[in-house]
Scaffold this motif. Structure first.
Motif, PDB file in Angstrom:
ATOM      1  N   GLN A  23       0.725  -1.351   0.023  1.00  0.00           N
ATOM      2  CA  GLN A  23      -0.106  -0.120   0.058  1.00  0.00           C
ATOM      3  C   GLN A  23       0.876   1.216   0.000  1.00  0.00           C
ATOM      4  OE1 GLN A  23      -3.844   0.264   0.055  1.00  0.00           O
ATOM      5  NE2 GLN A  23      -3.195  -1.752  -0.937  1.00  0.00           N
ATOM      6  N   SER A  24       1.864   1.047  -0.777  1.00  0.00           N
ATOM      7  CA  SER A  24       2.619   2.258  -0.858  1.00  0.00           C
ATOM      8  C   SER A  24       3.740   2.399  -1.812  1.00  0.00           C
ATOM      9  CB  SER A  24       3.561   2.418   0.520  1.00  0.00           C
ATOM     10  OG  SER A  24       4.564   3.525   0.574  1.00  0.00           O
ATOM     11  N   SER A  25       3.742   3.245  -2.881  1.00  0.00           N
ATOM     12  CA  SER A  25       4.847   3.125  -3.847  1.00  0.00           C
ATOM     13  C   SER A  25       6.090   3.522  -3.396  1.00  0.00           C
ATOM     14  CB  SER A  25       4.316   3.994  -5.257  1.00  0.00           C
ATOM     15  OG  SER A  25       4.278   5.385  -4.619  1.00  0.00           O
ATOM     16  N   SER A  26       5.977   4.605  -2.280  1.00  0.00           N
ATOM     17  CA  SER A  26       7.430   4.894  -1.785  1.00  0.00           C
ATOM     18  C   SER A  26       8.379   3.421  -1.170  1.00  0.00           C
ATOM     19  CB  SER A  26       7.198   5.845  -0.700  1.00  0.00           C
ATOM     20  OG  SER A  26       6.478   6.984  -1.088  1.00  0.00           O
ATOM     21  N   THR A  27       7.237   2.674  -0.599  1.00  0.00           N
ATOM     22  CA  THR A  27       7.825   1.331   0.014  1.00  0.00           C
ATOM     23  C   THR A  27       8.401   0.507  -1.277  1.00  0.00           C
ATOM     24  OG1 THR A  27       6.674   1.643   1.792  1.00  0.00           O
ATOM     25  CG2 THR A  27       7.668  -0.497   1.597  1.00  0.00           C
ATOM     26  N   SER A  62       0.188   7.464  -1.166  1.00  0.00           N
ATOM     27  CA  SER A  62      -1.325   6.878  -1.120  1.00  0.00           C
ATOM     28  C   SER A  62      -1.783   7.695   0.085  1.00  0.00           C
ATOM     29  CB  SER A  62      -0.982   5.584  -0.332  1.00  0.00           C
ATOM     30  OG  SER A  62      -0.492   4.808  -1.403  1.00  0.00           O
ATOM     31  N   VAL A  63      -1.074   8.072   1.249  1.00  0.00           N
ATOM     32  CA  VAL A  63      -1.778   8.587   2.341  1.00  0.00           C
ATOM     33  C   VAL A  63      -2.274  10.096   1.988  1.00  0.00           C
ATOM     34  CG1 VAL A  63      -1.191  10.087   4.455  1.00  0.00           C
ATOM     35  CG2 VAL A  63      -0.395   7.853   4.055  1.00  0.00           C
ATOM     36  N   PHE A  64      -1.403  10.904   0.878  1.00  0.00           N
ATOM     37  CA  PHE A  64      -1.904  12.218   0.556  1.00  0.00           C
ATOM     38  C   PHE A  64      -3.234  12.163  -0.453  1.00  0.00           C
ATOM     39  CE2 PHE A  64      -1.858  15.268  -2.621  1.00  0.00           C
ATOM     40  CZ  PHE A  64      -2.239  16.656  -1.992  1.00  0.00           C
TER      41      PHE A  64
END
Length: 355
Positions: free
Chosen positions: A13-17, A272-274
């Motif tokens: 659930q995170s492209s950053s990760t 995802s958060v933003f």
């Protein structure tokens, strides 16, 4: 590679990760830059799943749901259109690989310390109470060491000094303390330290729990925003966010929104958060889809900073490759923006999302 990137990003659930994982694999020599580029593209698509779930939370009101779902799918449409154009182009010409290689060659890059993680300071104390993994086992398996293949990934023994790295110990030998090289190892303090469950069972429990917690938080987020952003508050926010710059600088409004989106994503270290935070606002009509579109594009740019920071923490001998794949993520998003934003008639994601 594209499908792998999508699936991994959907799971974490995170492209950053996911992009940071890819950067780490490149820096460790497990992946070549050319092989990692499709995975990076797939991570962009996978990250839009979360805000789609948020949009589904507003299904109770048909009008709000239509707006929220359009706001969520505009991100999907942009990512898919970019991949459909740029992936074949990359396969045919390797333009991302060549451009980023030239950029890396023009920099005198030096290795640095571990990349800062702005959210880790807050989340790490809580996650350590739930589960702790033995990174030495993960590293050994990634490097091809078969001796630890059947070893549990769950850490049981910990040094009192958190800066030291404990030697992996089987859970079957767990007592209250253990001596190793004149240092006292203490039993780790997390939920699964004494359960005796296999790693697969622990992973499934954590996956189910995290999904339940995610859905609960998303529902509460939507309800909170619904209760707060009504009446005069909604009108004020709507007027401020959706107002264009005065003539002749009207054209710059969208680009300023991109800067805002990129900055906010950099702060929270997660697109995802933003995007999930602005999706309920789109559903409530506080943010128009025309304004949400550049905010989302900026968020795509902001999320690339995490991979760049992770690349700068790579070993010196692999730093250039790690930095190159991080730049591939950045230039992929820049290329998509150049395709689907500057010319108004080319803003197809907005029309597709509204259809």
């Amino acid at each position: 590679g594209l499908v792998v990137g999508i699936l991994v990003t959907v799971l974490v659930q995170s492209s950053s990760t996911s992009t940071s994982i890819v950067v780490s694999m490149v820096s460790s020599g497990l992946l070549e830059v050319s092989s990692a580029i499709p995975i990076i593209m797939g991570s962009n698509i996978g990250t839009s799943v979360t805000n789609t779930i948020v949009a589904l939370m507003q299904a109770g009101d048909r009008t709000d749901f239509r707006r929220a779902f359009a706001g969520a799918t505009v991100h999907d449409c942009f990512n898919w259109l970019s991949v459909l154009v740029l992936l074949p182009l990359e396969a045919a010409t390797g333009y991302l690989h060549h451009i980023t290689r030239l950029v890396v060659a023009s920099f005198n890059i030096r290795g640095g310390r571990d990349a800062p993680d702005l959210l880790k300071i807050i989340t790490e104390p809580f996650t350590k109470l739930i589960i702790q993994l033995d990174k030495s086992v993960i590293t050994s398996l990634a490097s091809g060491d078969e001796s630890l293949r059947n070893h549990s990934l769950i850490r049981v023994w910990c040094y009192p000094d958190p800066t030291e790295v404990p030697t992996p110990m089987p859970r079957a030998e767990a007592n209250t303390s253990w001596m190793l090289r004149n240092a006292t190892l203490e039993k780790c303090n997390h939920i699964f330290v004494d359960t005796g469950l296999p790693d697969l069972a622990v992973g499934l429990i954590l996956l189910a729990g995290s999904l339940a917690l995610l859905c609960t938080c998303l529902i509460l987020l939507v309800k909170m925003l619904n209760s707060l952003l009504k009446g005069q508050v909604a009108k004020v926010i709507q007027k401020v966010i959706n107002t264009d710059f005065p003539t002749p600088f009207t054209w710059a409004t969208g680009y300023f929104a991109m800067v805002v989106g990129a900055s906010m994503t950099f702060v929270v270290q997660s697109s995802s958060v933003f995007t999930s935070a602005i999706t309920p606002l789109i559903g409530l009509g506080v943010i128009s889809i025309e304004r949400a579109y550049p905010l989302t594009l900026g968020s795509n740019i902001g999320t690339t900073t995490t991979a760049i920071l992770a690349a700068l923490a790579s070993p010196r001998e692999k730093l250039s490759s790690a930095f190159q794949i991080a730049l591939c993520h950045f230039f992929f998003n820049i290329s998509g923006i150049l395709l689907w934003y500057p010319v108004p008639c080319m803003r197809l994601p907005i029309r597709m999302a509204k259809a």
